[in-house]
Design a protein around this motif. Sequence first.
Motif, PDB file in Angstrom:
ATOM      1  N   ILE A  87       0.838  -1.198   0.000  1.00  0.00           N
ATOM      2  CA  ILE A  87       0.000   0.000   0.000  1.00  0.00           C
ATOM      3  C   ILE A  87       0.871   1.246   0.000  1.00  0.00           C
ATOM      4  N   SER A  98      -7.374 -10.743  -8.350  1.00  0.00           N
ATOM      5  CA  SER A  98      -8.388 -10.871  -7.305  1.00  0.00           C
ATOM      6  C   SER A  98      -8.438 -12.322  -6.883  1.00  0.00           C
ATOM      7  N   THR A 109      -5.298  -4.745  -3.030  1.00  0.00           N
ATOM      8  CA  THR A 109      -4.951  -4.591  -1.609  1.00  0.00           C
ATOM      9  C   THR A 109      -6.185  -4.624  -0.722  1.00  0.00           C
ATOM     10  N   GLU A 110      -7.348  -4.345  -1.290  1.00  0.00           N
ATOM     11  CA  GLU A 110      -8.582  -4.341  -0.506  1.00  0.00           C
ATOM     12  C   GLU A 110      -9.257  -5.710  -0.475  1.00  0.00           C
ATOM     13  N   ASP A 111      -8.722  -6.659  -1.226  1.00  0.00           N
ATOM     14  CA  ASP A 111      -9.286  -8.008  -1.285  1.00  0.00           C
ATOM     15  C   ASP A 111      -8.670  -8.842  -0.166  1.00  0.00           C
ATOM     16  N   SER A 112      -9.383  -8.995   0.925  1.00  0.00           N
ATOM     17  CA  SER A 112      -8.827  -9.670   2.105  1.00  0.00           C
ATOM     18  C   SER A 112      -8.434 -11.116   1.813  1.00  0.00           C
ATOM     19  N   ARG A 121      -5.066  -1.045  -6.089  1.00  0.00           N
ATOM     20  CA  ARG A 121      -5.760  -0.769  -4.824  1.00  0.00           C
ATOM     21  C   ARG A 121      -6.876  -1.774  -4.579  1.00  0.00           C
ATOM     22  N   GLU A 122      -7.526  -2.197  -5.650  1.00  0.00           N
ATOM     23  CA  GLU A 122      -8.561  -3.227  -5.504  1.00  0.00           C
ATOM     24  C   GLU A 122      -7.948  -4.519  -4.974  1.00  0.00           C
TER      25      GLU A 122
END
Length: 356
Positions: free
Chosen positions: A181, A333, A205-208, A202-203
């Motif tokens: 990030i 993803s 990094t937001e995918d747990s 960024r998508e």
Amino acid sequence: MYRPRPKCVAYGKCTPERPTLSVMARSHLTLAALATSAVEGLEVAAAAPFGTGNGNDFDSALITDRAGKHWIIRVPRNAAAENVQSADLVALRALSAGVRTRLPFAVTSYAGQVAVGQTRGIVYEFVYGNKVPMRSYTTGPNSLAASIGTAIAAIHALPTSFVADAGLPVQTAGEALRSCISIIDRAAATKLVPAALLARWREATEDSKLWQFQPTVVNGSLVSDSFLSADNAVTGVLGWQDIKVGDPATDLQWLLGPRNDAIIDTAFGAYADARGAGDRQLKQRATFYAELSVAKWLLHGTEVRSTEIVDDAGEMLTTLLDDIRDDVMNPISANTMPTMAVDEVEAMLRKDNRAV
């Protein structure tokens, strides 16, 4: 995925250029004399220049002793190379004899050192094998690509305790994510990264689900030149200066650069056979790291104020953007429907049969 330009080290790992000090190159004969001072009892029978693939970073020579054994001596030519050599030496000392027995290939050993001006020359035991360009990798069972996948898996299977005991870095999954990030934020601040790439990263990094992995021992510096081989089998791995506990995907990112599906499938398949299918998002994170290496190259260019590097990174980002537009079937993803291992499928079928 993208096709890196020559100024990026082989297949996706961009490395800062290092300024060379104004030191005259040392001849192989001078280096041979230094080697005898570094290793007690070493009797040199022959010496020859040795190309390390590191440009002007090191003066190097291949030494043959009277018993026919081979050695390498390297003397750094700049401060950055000296730091790399020192880090590599710490790692080699951490790789104890017991740890090395777990690896299906050789790792060089430290043999001695000698002061050379304000730096030092290090003598290592020679590791036998040839460097093979990635375009020449064989694929399929019993191939070099498969052997490389198995070799990387063996590194990742090492016990993490020896890394921590040596005081080397230990990174959690959360720390790996935060580091990525930070790189994205710094790259965004340059205003030189296309918005579509920033959004894609960024998508990710937001995918747990993408970041649910077990940290392992990683080499941290793997590229195609890291591997020595003979008869389609890895005989040695070079360059351990970045060893740590971290994300195993970082050691696989370089395989994705040339977009050779046969090599990718063979290497990742052999890796999965050796390690199991527990990390289902490994390839996605490797893709992410490979793309992010271009952002690192851009940041390096801005830090050293090199218009040439910045322009080079800009062209790579443009190429990458075109590639992801043409490759919409491979987003970064998590797999929404995880691929099941064969034993999992068989267990499910047995359960269904019992239900009937």
